[in-house]
Write a protein that holds these residues in place. Structure first.
Motif, mmCIF file in Angstrom:
data_model
loop_
_atom_site.group_PDB
_atom_site.id
_atom_site.type_symbol
_atom_site.label_atom_id
_atom_site.label_comp_id
_atom_site.label_asym_id
_atom_site.label_seq_id
_atom_site.Cartn_x
_atom_site.Cartn_y
_atom_site.Cartn_z
ATOM 1 N N GLU A 60 36.347 34.183 44.804
ATOM 2 C CA GLU A 60 36.007 33.484 46.041
ATOM 3 C C GLU A 60 37.248 33.191 46.872
ATOM 4 O OE1 GLU A 60 33.876 29.998 44.865
ATOM 5 O OE2 GLU A 60 32.030 31.102 44.390
ATOM 6 N N ARG A 61 38.354 32.872 46.216
ATOM 7 C CA ARG A 61 39.598 32.573 46.928
ATOM 8 C C ARG A 61 40.404 33.817 47.257
ATOM 9 N NH1 ARG A 61 41.793 27.841 43.113
ATOM 10 N NH2 ARG A 61 40.567 28.998 41.626
ATOM 11 N N GLY A 62 39.966 34.974 46.745
ATOM 12 C CA GLY A 62 40.682 36.224 47.010
ATOM 13 C C GLY A 62 41.960 36.351 46.206
ATOM 14 N N GLU A 63 42.033 35.712 45.051
ATOM 15 C CA GLU A 63 43.247 35.733 44.234
ATOM 16 C C GLU A 63 43.242 36.811 43.161
ATOM 17 O OE1 GLU A 63 43.569 31.847 42.598
ATOM 18 O OE2 GLU A 63 43.967 30.898 44.528
ATOM 19 N N LEU A 64 42.188 37.597 43.079
ATOM 20 C CA LEU A 64 42.140 38.634 42.052
ATOM 21 C C LEU A 64 43.112 39.754 42.399
ATOM 22 C CD1 LEU A 64 38.365 39.014 41.177
ATOM 23 C CD2 LEU A 64 40.137 38.003 39.807
ATOM 24 N N ASN A 65 43.814 40.249 41.393
ATOM 25 C CA ASN A 65 44.738 41.356 41.600
ATOM 26 C C ASN A 65 43.975 42.661 41.711
ATOM 27 O OD1 ASN A 65 46.802 39.514 41.302
ATOM 28 N ND2 ASN A 65 47.094 39.956 39.137
ATOM 29 N N ASP A 66 44.405 43.516 42.619
ATOM 30 C CA ASP A 66 43.753 44.811 42.762
ATOM 31 C C ASP A 66 44.138 45.767 41.655
ATOM 32 O OD1 ASP A 66 42.343 44.079 44.987
ATOM 33 O OD2 ASP A 66 43.893 44.754 46.382
ATOM 34 N N ASP A 67 45.240 45.478 40.931
ATOM 35 C CA ASP A 67 45.655 46.383 39.864
ATOM 36 C C ASP A 67 44.865 46.152 38.570
ATOM 37 O OD1 ASP A 67 46.767 43.906 39.415
ATOM 38 O OD2 ASP A 67 48.657 44.688 38.615
ATOM 39 N N PRO B 34 41.690 46.432 36.297
ATOM 40 C CA PRO B 34 40.537 47.337 36.328
ATOM 41 C C PRO B 34 39.239 46.567 36.527
ATOM 42 C CG PRO B 34 41.376 47.113 34.100
ATOM 43 C CD PRO B 34 42.336 46.402 34.993
ATOM 44 N N LYS B 35 38.374 47.107 37.370
ATOM 45 C CA LYS B 35 37.071 46.501 37.607
ATOM 46 C C LYS B 35 35.953 47.339 37.019
ATOM 47 C CE LYS B 35 38.612 44.136 41.672
ATOM 48 N NZ LYS B 35 38.679 44.065 43.092
ATOM 49 N N GLU B 36 36.285 48.556 36.617
ATOM 50 C CA GLU B 36 35.316 49.443 35.991
ATOM 51 C C GLU B 36 35.961 50.063 34.763
ATOM 52 O OE1 GLU B 36 34.029 52.371 38.730
ATOM 53 O OE2 GLU B 36 33.122 50.940 40.098
#
Length: 136
Positions: free
Chosen positions: A72-79, A81-83
Motif C-alpha cells: 500500500e505504501r509502495g515500499e516493495l522492492n521490484d527485485d 520475485p513475485k512469481e
C-alpha cells in the motif's frame, strides 16, 4: 487500483484465531494422552508440535499484514520475485515416442487394451460375471 475491502481481513483474522485455537487444543489433547498410562513419546512429540503450528499461523498472518502494508505504501522492492520462475523446478520428462517403446511392451499394452474392450472397460471380478459362468 482500487483499495481492498476489509471484510476479507476479518475472515482471515477469524480463520487464524480458530486455527490457532484448534492447534493449541490438539496440543493439549496430545499432552493429556502422553500423561495417560497408554501415552508414548510420540504423543509428547505431537504435544510439542501442535503449538508450533499455531505459532506459524500467527506468524504467517503477521507477515501477510506487513507485506500488504508495504504494498500500500509502495515500499516493495521490484527485485523481489513475485512469481515462481519457470526454471525453478526441473522439467517433466516427456513421453517416449511410439518408435522408442519396446515391442514387447507395445504388444502387452495392445493385449490389455483388447481385454478392456472385451470386458466393456470394467475389470474382471467375481461380482461382474454372469451367474451361469460363476464357479460353484
Amino acid at each position: 487500483m482500487a483499495q481492498p475491502t476489509r471484510s476479507p481481513r476479518l475472515a482471515l483474522i477469524i480463520f487464524v484465531i480458530v486455527g490457532a485455537a484448534a492447534c493449541l487444543a490438539l496440543g493439549w489433547w496430545q499432552l493429556q494422552r502422553y500423561e495417560s498410562a497408554a501415552g508414548s513419546a510420540q504423543n509428547l512429540g505431537y504435544a510439542l508440535q501442535w503449538p508450533l503450528f499455531a505459532g506459524f499461523l500467527v506468524y504467517a498472518y503477521v507477515k501477510f499484514v506487513r507485506l500488504e502494508r508495504q504494498e500500500e505504501r509502495g515500499e516493495l522492492n521490484d527485485d523481489q520475485p513475485k512469481e515462481i520462475p519457470e526454471d525453478l523446478l526441473p522439467a517433466r520428462p516427456s513421453r517416449p515416442a511410439a518408435a522408442d517403446v519396446d515391442p514387447e511392451t507395445a504388444a502387452y499394452n495392445q493385449y490389455l487394451a483388447e481385454l478392456a474392450n472385451e470386458s466393456g472397460g470394467q475389470p474382471s471380478s467375481p461380482h461382474n460375471r454372469d451367474r451361469s459362468t460363476r464357479d460353484i
